[in-house]
Scaffold this motif. Structure first.
Motif, PDB file in Angstrom:
ATOM      1  N   HIS A 284     -27.824   4.263  29.556  1.00 55.00           N
ATOM      2  CA  HIS A 284     -26.552   4.506  28.813  1.00 55.00           C
ATOM      3  C   HIS A 284     -27.588   6.171  28.071  1.00 55.00           C
ATOM      4  O   HIS A 284     -28.665   5.482  27.496  1.00 55.00           O
ATOM      5  CB  HIS A 284     -25.725   3.270  27.643  1.00 55.00           C
ATOM      6  CG  HIS A 284     -25.251   3.440  26.853  1.00 55.00           C
ATOM      7  ND1 HIS A 284     -25.447   4.052  25.806  1.00 55.00           N
ATOM      8  CD2 HIS A 284     -23.935   3.837  27.546  1.00 55.00           C
ATOM      9  CE1 HIS A 284     -24.259   4.478  25.189  1.00 55.00           C
ATOM     10  NE2 HIS A 284     -23.181   4.160  26.069  1.00 55.00           N
TER      11      HIS A 284
ATOM     12  N   HIS B  71     -18.213   7.212  16.193  1.00 55.35           N
ATOM     13  CA  HIS B  71     -17.803   6.551  17.545  1.00 55.35           C
ATOM     14  C   HIS B  71     -16.762   6.273  16.889  1.00 55.35           C
ATOM     15  O   HIS B  71     -16.453   5.437  16.083  1.00 55.35           O
ATOM     16  CB  HIS B  71     -18.828   5.800  18.039  1.00 55.35           C
ATOM     17  CG  HIS B  71     -18.602   5.299  19.130  1.00 55.35           C
ATOM     18  ND1 HIS B  71     -18.439   4.551  19.698  1.00 55.35           N
ATOM     19  CD2 HIS B  71     -19.755   5.145  20.009  1.00 55.35           C
ATOM     20  CE1 HIS B  71     -17.712   3.916  20.979  1.00 55.35           C
ATOM     21  NE2 HIS B  71     -18.818   5.323  21.165  1.00 55.35           N
TER      22      HIS B  71
ATOM     23  N   GLU C 199     -15.675   3.197  17.799  1.00 50.78           N
ATOM     24  CA  GLU C 199     -15.497   1.512  17.659  1.00 50.78           C
ATOM     25  C   GLU C 199     -16.157   1.255  16.018  1.00 50.78           C
ATOM     26  O   GLU C 199     -16.775   0.452  15.275  1.00 50.78           O
ATOM     27  CB  GLU C 199     -17.288   1.159  18.206  1.00 50.78           C
ATOM     28  CG  GLU C 199     -16.950   0.599  19.594  1.00 50.78           C
ATOM     29  CD  GLU C 199     -18.260   0.466  20.620  1.00 50.78           C
ATOM     30  OE1 GLU C 199     -19.388   0.091  19.671  1.00 50.78           O
ATOM     31  OE2 GLU C 199     -18.042   0.326  21.556  1.00 50.78           O
TER      32      GLU C 199
ATOM     33  N   THR D  14     -20.104   8.742  23.403  1.00 55.43           N
ATOM     34  CA  THR D  14     -21.174   8.983  23.009  1.00 55.43           C
ATOM     35  C   THR D  14     -21.929  10.071  24.402  1.00 55.43           C
ATOM     36  O   THR D  14     -21.682  11.278  24.035  1.00 55.43           O
ATOM     37  CB  THR D  14     -22.131   8.278  23.825  1.00 55.43           C
ATOM     38  OG1 THR D  14     -22.388   7.941  24.829  1.00 55.43           O
ATOM     39  CG2 THR D  14     -22.687   7.257  23.011  1.00 55.43           C
TER      40      THR D  14
END
Ligand code: 13P
Ligand code: SF4
Length: 303
Positions: A24, A198, A200, A215
């Motif tokens: 990731h 982001h 979030e 991302t």
């Protein structure tokens, strides 16, 4: 063992085992550098679905490795540190979601991929931060949608689609550390910089920024932009691929506190041990997998 020895051993064992290493964008730089594929949650699950390797070494957190195991049950999926979990994914259990479904009979359930396999098994479709708006937007309008576990991603998707969402009280502790003051202070200091955060992040952080992106989408945006300076509101691991791909551009992390300790649990040594011992194997019980795969496949077919 020197860095070169470590890398050489990993490369040799990877070939012997016919393994692929997926990492990731938040992983440590040296882990991203040895990976065969780096990306966001959606890109990694697409890669896990199509690889013909026998073994997937997942350098990420548990829900990502579980998603790979859901998609490729015949493959061996290894998570180099079994304690690399995602606190947000653990903020809802399958039983809590079943209870919510009883409270809203007939409402479709959408889960962020940052959820356990057992929660995915209770849902109609998954989404990631890169396709949440598209997936939420394509759901029927007649009943409110249940969205779990990230209330902030849910709020963001609701604001872009005008759907009625019943949100769960989950959140990412790492993105919670980024504040609107962080973004505004950097904007004052670097007025020419474009700010990317982001989804979030909290709504006031998203409101202070120019774009809310996954991302993978951040990397694409910077790659394709003619601008030179960027404020980056997400986990600091993303700065590695950003600077590597764009040596002529300048990046200002919104907050040095935005570090995900779970993502950082994976080290090169642990990647080597995982390949040597073929551990920690991540499996999903067949009765959960059979139901969870429907939600993941539906997301992939809509992406
Ligand atoms: P992306 O899908 O944008 O990579 O995000 C994954 C994640 O865990 C964010 O906290
Ligand atoms: Fe989970 Fe947040 Fe870490 Fe992503 S950054 S893995 S959502 S705790």
């Amino acid at each position: 063992m020197s860095y070169d020895d470590l890398v050489e051993k990993i490369v040799r064992l990877k070939e012997e085992r016919n393994a692929v290493i997926l990492a990731h964008n938040y992983q440590r730089p040296e882990v991203q550098d040895i990976a065969d594929f780096t990306g966001d949650s959606l890109g990694l699950s697409q890669e896990a679905a199509k690889t013909d390797a026998d073994v997937i070494v997942f350098c990420g957190v548990l829900f990502m490795a579980e998603t790979a195991a859901i998609l490729s049950p015949e493959k061996t999926v290894l998570l180099p540190d079994p304690l690399a979990g995602c606190p947000m994914a653990d903020m809802i259990t399958a039983e809590q979601l079943r209870q919510r479904k009883r409270e809203y009979p007939g409402s479709p359930a959408v889960c962020y991929v940052n959820s356990t396999a057992a929660v995915k098994a209770e849902c109609d479709v998954c989404c990631t931060s890169s396709n949440a708006v598209k997936i939420v937007g394509s759901m029927p309008d007649d009943l409110p949608l249940l969205f779990v576990p990230d209330k902030y991603l849910g709020m963001y998707a609701a604001s872009k689609t005008h759907k009625k969402l019943i949100l769960w009280e989950g959140y990412c502790p790492t993105h919670m550390r980024i504040t609107a003051d962080d973004i505004n202070a950097l904007k004052r200091e670097h007025p020419a910089a474009i700010s990317l955060v982001h989804p979030e992040c909290r709504p006031e952080v998203i409101a202070a920024a120019d774009f809310a992106l996954s991302t993978g989408a951040m990397l694409k945006k910077v790659r394709e932009s003619s601008e030179r300076e960027f404020i980056i509101g997400t986990e600091v691991g993303i700065l590695h691929p950003l600077t590597k791909e764009n040596p002529d551009k300048v990046f200002y992390p919104a907050s040095d506190r935005a570090v995900c300790p779970n993502m950082k649990r994976i080290t090169l040594e642990k990647v080597l041990w995982a390949l040597e011992r073929m551990e920690e194997r991540i499996t999903v019980p067949p009765e959960i997998r059979e139901r969870a795969v429907r939600a993941v496949d539906r997301m992939l077919s809509m992406s």
